[in-house]
Write a protein that holds these residues in place. Structure first.
Motif, PDB file in Angstrom:
ATOM      1  N   ALA A 321       0.774  -1.148   0.149  1.00  0.00           N
ATOM      2  CA  ALA A 321       0.094   0.066   0.093  1.00  0.00           C
ATOM      3  C   ALA A 321       0.911   1.212  -0.009  1.00  0.00           C
ATOM      4  N   SER A 322       2.134   1.153  -0.181  1.00  0.00           N
ATOM      5  CA  SER A 322       3.171   2.286  -0.050  1.00  0.00           C
ATOM      6  C   SER A 322       2.990   3.137   1.318  1.00  0.00           C
ATOM      7  N   VAL A 323       2.931   2.791   2.289  1.00  0.00           N
ATOM      8  CA  VAL A 323       2.812   3.335   3.779  1.00  0.00           C
ATOM      9  C   VAL A 323       4.018   4.098   3.689  1.00  0.00           C
ATOM     10  N   ASP A 324       3.965   5.557   3.983  1.00  0.00           N
ATOM     11  CA  ASP A 324       5.278   6.557   4.014  1.00  0.00           C
ATOM     12  C   ASP A 324       5.963   6.304   5.320  1.00  0.00           C
ATOM     13  N   LEU A 325       5.230   6.437   6.409  1.00  0.00           N
ATOM     14  CA  LEU A 325       5.858   6.513   7.835  1.00  0.00           C
ATOM     15  C   LEU A 325       5.141   5.568   8.736  1.00  0.00           C
ATOM     16  N   VAL A 326       6.119   4.831   9.523  1.00  0.00           N
ATOM     17  CA  VAL A 326       5.326   3.994  10.675  1.00  0.00           C
ATOM     18  C   VAL A 326       6.042   4.516  12.040  1.00  0.00           C
TER      19      VAL A 326
END
Length: 439
Positions: A321-326
């Motif tokens: 899902a192309s998560v940017d930041l965790v």
């Protein structure tokens, strides 16, 4: 000779006064721990609202939560755009709980709105008590998040909250471990009073940590205190549990996951996460941010490997899902990674930030694994908080501020480019479809 020495020392001192010393994580000497706070017992009227905090709840709505000792106190919020003038009101729901010999007060949750974006509102809870003031987040970027986990109730907590209060933020994100009540329920009450000045004025969006579990086998289920007091918009996001949910604000889709809820591929949380990710419209919300408590990328010796199982199950979904930041907590230190996936540096992976350094009573996790992994870019065992300013659809500025001598010292910062602007999303489109739609 003595005159020359005196002249030399004078010049040296004057010169030293203008030198700016750059302190790195390696040579920084941490201040000593601070004691737990002891808040005095609240002697106000039983119907007086206390522990007031607010949270986002759907488009243009805010949930106002508070507690009264009086079980008959009304669950009503009056509000308006001018001080002392309330042209709107809303009624809500109440709950309470018992825990061994402890009985909570009446816990009120009232939804107010629709509210205008980026606006100041004045409100009163239960038709009495002080007037509070809140500011709603903006409708579009830029937006600023304050981020701090593992808060607790110590002198360092107070320092962290003071620094966050100086930050011109719109929403506070907290990746677990709030009160450190640890079964002693009145500590939930003192925590609520401690954070009220901040939590009543800006939305606080939280998820659970291990110190929220508080289960007693055969006697008490877990998370009773947390779920009763800190209700989040799980129903609004299609979740069946207050332990995981999502919300959207000003061009950012934020997912709060539960490290202590079932997360394997057959779990309700896993199914909900897939459905939630499929609904994300990156044209509407170009930034995708995820929070949970136990970090997946951790080069500290503390809690090493505890997030591996959750990572194995869910990291492919976040990557697709192309998560940017965790953001995560749990480890009482700060660490920022490069973009990473499957334990390797990957330009299409997420930036992982561990920020379990809010001020907990257990102290700092000061030992790291050496050599430092390639995916780890900055790490330091100090108390502090972070600020994430998402400027536009392509760029965000992240900074971490160490608590040092009661001043917020910026120790790490970086500009982050969104994956929307990187080409990663288009390259992973087929992978996204396959990963997220596979039963």
């Amino acid at each position: 000779m003595a005159l020359l020495i005196k002249l030399f020392l004078t010049v040296f001192i004057l010169a030293s006064a203008t030198v700016i010393v750059t302190v790195t994580a390696d040579d920084y000497v941490r201040p000593q721990p601070r004691k737990a706070l002891h808040l005095p017992w609240d002697s106000k009227l039983s119907s007086y609202p206390q522990q007031v905090h607010i949270s986002l709840s759907g488009d243009k709505h805010i949930r106002v939560s508070w507690i009264t000792d009086d079980k008959s106190a009304p669950s009503v919020v009056e509000y308006g755009t001018s001080p002392g003038k309330y042209d709107s009101f809303a009624q809500g729901e109440t709950t309470s709980y018992s825990y061994v010999l402890y009985s909570s007060g009446k816990i009120h949750h009232v939804l107010i709105g629709p509210l205008e974006h980026n606006s100041v509102y004045f409100y009163r809870c239960g038709r009495q008590g002080p007037e509070f003031q809140l500011k709603t987040p903006p409708a579009q970027l830029p937006i600023t998040f304050a981020v701090a986990g593992d808060l607790g109730q110590t002198g360092w907590t107070k320092s962290t909250l003071s620094h966050i209060d100086r930050c011109n933020y719109d929403v506070h994100l907290l990746p677990g471990d709030l009160a450190y009540a640890d079964y002693i329920q009145h500590r939930w009450d003192t925590f609520g009073r401690l954070v009220q000045p901040l939590a009543s004025s800006r939305p606080w969006m939280v998820t659970q940590g291990n110190h929220e579990v508080e289960s007693i086998p055969l006697l008490k289920d877990g998370f009773v205190s947390y779920n009763s007091r800190w209700k989040m918009p799980f129903e609004e996001s299609g979740s069946s549990s207050n332990l995981y949910y999502s919300f959207e604000v000003a061009g950012v889709h934020v997912i709060m996951l539960g490290s202590y809820a079932d997360y394997d591929e057959y779990s309700e949380q896993y199914s909900w996460l897939k459905e939630d990710l499929l609904k994300v419209d990156r044209k509407k919300t170009p930034w995708l941010v995820v929070l949970f408590h136990v970090p997946w990328y951790n080069s500290n010796t503390a809690h090493q490997g505890e997030g591996d199982d959750m990572m194995k199950a869910m990291e492919p979904l976040l990557y697709a899902a192309s998560v940017d930041l965790v953001f995560a907590g749990h480890v009482h230190a700060y660490e920022r990674s490069r973009r990473v996936y499957n334990r390797r540096v990957d330009p299409c992976g997420a930036v992982h930030i561990t920020i379990g350094d809010g001020g907990n009573k257990e102290g700092l996790a000061a030992k790291y694994i050496n050599p430092q992994p390639k995916w780890s870019e900055f790490r330091e065992a100090s108390f502090g908080h972070g600020e994430l300013k998402i400027v536009n659809s392509t760029h965000a500025f992240w900074s971490w501020h160490r608590n040092d001598d009661d001043e917020p010292v910026k120790s790490d910062d970086i500009w982050i480019t969104s994956l929307v602007s990187s080409g990663c999303i288009s390259r992973k489109r087929n992978e996204l479809a396959d990963t997220l739609t596979t039963p």
